[in-house]
Design a protein around this motif. Structure first.
Motif, PDB file in Angstrom:
ATOM      1  N   MET A   1       0.850  -1.210   0.000  1.00 37.52           N
ATOM      2  CA  MET A   1       0.000   0.000   0.000  1.00 37.52           C
ATOM      3  C   MET A   1       0.878   1.249   0.000  1.00 37.52           C
ATOM      4  N   THR A   2       0.711   2.084  -1.002  1.00 41.36           N
ATOM      5  CA  THR A   2       1.432   3.356  -1.027  1.00 41.36           C
ATOM      6  C   THR A   2       0.559   4.422  -0.389  1.00 41.36           C
ATOM      7  N   LYS A   3       1.171   5.258   0.434  1.00 36.12           N
ATOM      8  CA  LYS A   3       0.399   6.277   1.137  1.00 36.12           C
ATOM      9  C   LYS A   3       0.859   7.682   0.741  1.00 36.12           C
ATOM     10  N   VAL A   4      -0.101   8.504   0.332  1.00 36.05           N
ATOM     11  CA  VAL A   4       0.185   9.844  -0.172  1.00 36.05           C
ATOM     12  C   VAL A   4      -0.571  10.859   0.684  1.00 36.05           C
ATOM     13  N   LEU A   5       0.143  11.887   1.148  1.00 35.54           N
ATOM     14  CA  LEU A   5      -0.496  12.952   1.924  1.00 35.54           C
ATOM     15  C   LEU A   5      -0.408  14.270   1.165  1.00 35.54           C
ATOM     16  N   MET A   6      -1.547  14.949   1.013  1.00 38.57           N
ATOM     17  CA  MET A   6      -1.609  16.269   0.399  1.00 38.57           C
ATOM     18  C   MET A   6      -1.664  17.320   1.508  1.00 38.57           C
ATOM     19  N   VAL A   7      -0.827  18.354   1.403  1.00 38.23           N
ATOM     20  CA  VAL A   7      -0.748  19.340   2.487  1.00 38.23           C
ATOM     21  C   VAL A   7      -0.891  20.760   1.952  1.00 38.23           C
ATOM     22  N   CYS A   8      -1.754  21.555   2.613  1.00 43.41           N
ATOM     23  CA  CYS A   8      -1.801  22.998   2.350  1.00 43.41           C
ATOM     24  C   CYS A   8      -1.812  23.723   3.691  1.00 43.41           C
ATOM     25  N   LEU A   9      -2.277  24.957   3.717  1.00 43.05           N
ATOM     26  CA  LEU A   9      -2.278  25.712   4.979  1.00 43.05           C
ATOM     27  C   LEU A   9      -3.493  25.360   5.846  1.00 43.05           C
ATOM     28  N   GLY A  10      -4.679  25.551   5.285  1.00 44.56           N
ATOM     29  CA  GLY A  10      -5.891  25.394   6.088  1.00 44.56           C
ATOM     30  C   GLY A  10      -6.513  24.010   6.039  1.00 44.56           C
ATOM     31  N   ASN A  11      -6.118  23.199   5.054  1.00 43.43           N
ATOM     32  CA  ASN A  11      -6.744  21.888   4.777  1.00 43.43           C
ATOM     33  C   ASN A  11      -8.246  22.034   4.513  1.00 43.43           C
ATOM     34  N   ILE A  12      -8.622  23.173   3.919  1.00 41.98           N
ATOM     35  CA  ILE A  12     -10.032  23.316   3.520  1.00 41.98           C
ATOM     36  C   ILE A  12     -10.204  23.672   2.040  1.00 41.98           C
ATOM     37  N   CYS A  13      -9.166  24.172   1.373  1.00 42.41           N
ATOM     38  CA  CYS A  13      -9.325  24.554  -0.043  1.00 42.41           C
ATOM     39  C   CYS A  13      -8.541  23.651  -0.987  1.00 42.41           C
ATOM     40  N   ARG A  14      -7.213  23.740  -0.954  1.00 43.63           N
ATOM     41  CA  ARG A  14      -6.396  23.056  -1.967  1.00 43.63           C
ATOM     42  C   ARG A  14      -6.172  21.575  -1.676  1.00 43.63           C
ATOM     43  N   SER A  15      -5.689  21.252  -0.471  1.00 45.18           N
ATOM     44  CA  SER A  15      -5.349  19.839  -0.229  1.00 45.18           C
ATOM     45  C   SER A  15      -6.568  18.909  -0.212  1.00 45.18           C
ATOM     46  N   PRO A  16      -7.755  19.369   0.233  1.00 42.18           N
ATOM     47  CA  PRO A  16      -8.911  18.475   0.102  1.00 42.18           C
ATOM     48  C   PRO A  16      -9.230  18.164  -1.358  1.00 42.18           C
ATOM     49  N   LEU A  17      -9.049  19.168  -2.239  1.00 38.58           N
ATOM     50  CA  LEU A  17      -9.254  18.923  -3.671  1.00 38.58           C
ATOM     51  C   LEU A  17      -8.218  17.929  -4.186  1.00 38.58           C
ATOM     52  N   ALA A  18      -6.958  18.147  -3.801  1.00 39.81           N
ATOM     53  CA  ALA A  18      -5.892  17.230  -4.243  1.00 39.81           C
ATOM     54  C   ALA A  18      -6.183  15.813  -3.773  1.00 39.81           C
ATOM     55  N   GLU A  19      -6.641  15.685  -2.522  1.00 37.39           N
ATOM     56  CA  GLU A  19      -6.983  14.359  -1.996  1.00 37.39           C
ATOM     57  C   GLU A  19      -8.097  13.719  -2.822  1.00 37.39           C
ATOM     58  N   GLY A  20      -9.163  14.482  -3.051  1.00 34.07           N
ATOM     59  CA  GLY A  20     -10.310  13.941  -3.783  1.00 34.07           C
ATOM     60  C   GLY A  20      -9.956  13.565  -5.211  1.00 34.07           C
TER      61      GLY A  20
END
Ligand code: 4NP
Length: 153
Positions: A1-20
């Motif tokens: 299993m490869t695990k990838v974490l997306m990180v931004c400042l607030g975790n409400i705009c950019r990284s949630p989109l990247a995750e999705g």
């Protein structure tokens, strides 16, 4: 299993989109995708409604995500840590304990424009780049990430 974490400042705009977006392109039994913010302002909140909207219009539901703060333990948990901009990079690298931790941290747009260290612009306060632009940038980056994770298709 490869695990990838997306990180931004607030975790409400950019990284949630990247995750999705990345989740929509991988097999969930092969690749785990999560996101986090370097700031604590929005812990426990759903993604920004504008991120939810642009995801929905592309057939992706991110409305069940909850913002959390990046933690040092994430270096142990994840294989790849993609940050959205230079300040996220600096904030995450500051927490790295060794070079193994440091090597996991990458600017996400370097997948598209290697070594250019371009930022995914923070869309929170409006401005030149909107959420659609952020979506398109992340979609392009995630296409390349998927190919790297899964070179045999
Ligand atoms: P994000 O956008 O880092 O893409 O989630 C932001 C959201 C909120 C804030 C800053 C950036 N804020 O300062 O509250």
């Amino acid at each position: 299993m490869t695990k990838v974490l997306m990180v931004c400042l607030g975790n409400i705009c950019r990284s949630p989109l990247a995750e999705g977006i990345l989740k929509s392109k991988v097999f969930s039994h092969k690749t785990c995708v999560d996101s986090a913010g370097t700031g604590a302002y929005h812990i426990g909140e759903k993604p920004d409604r504008r991120s939810i909207a642009v995801a929905t219009s592309n057939g992706i539901d991110i409305s069940n995500q909850k913002a959390r703060k990046f933690s040092i333990k994430d270096f142990d948990e994840f294989d790849f840590i993609y940050v959205m901009d230079q300040s996220n990079f600096d904030n995450v690298i500051m927490l790295a304990r060794n070079s193994d931790d440091e090597m996991k941290v990458k600017m996400i747009l370097n997948e598209v424009f290697p070594t250019e260290n371009l930022d995914v612009p923070d869309p929170y306060y409006g401005g030149e780049f909107g959420f659609k632009n952020v979506y398109n940038m992340l979609d392009e980056a995630c296409d390349i990430i998927v190919k790297k994770l899964n070179p045999n298709g």
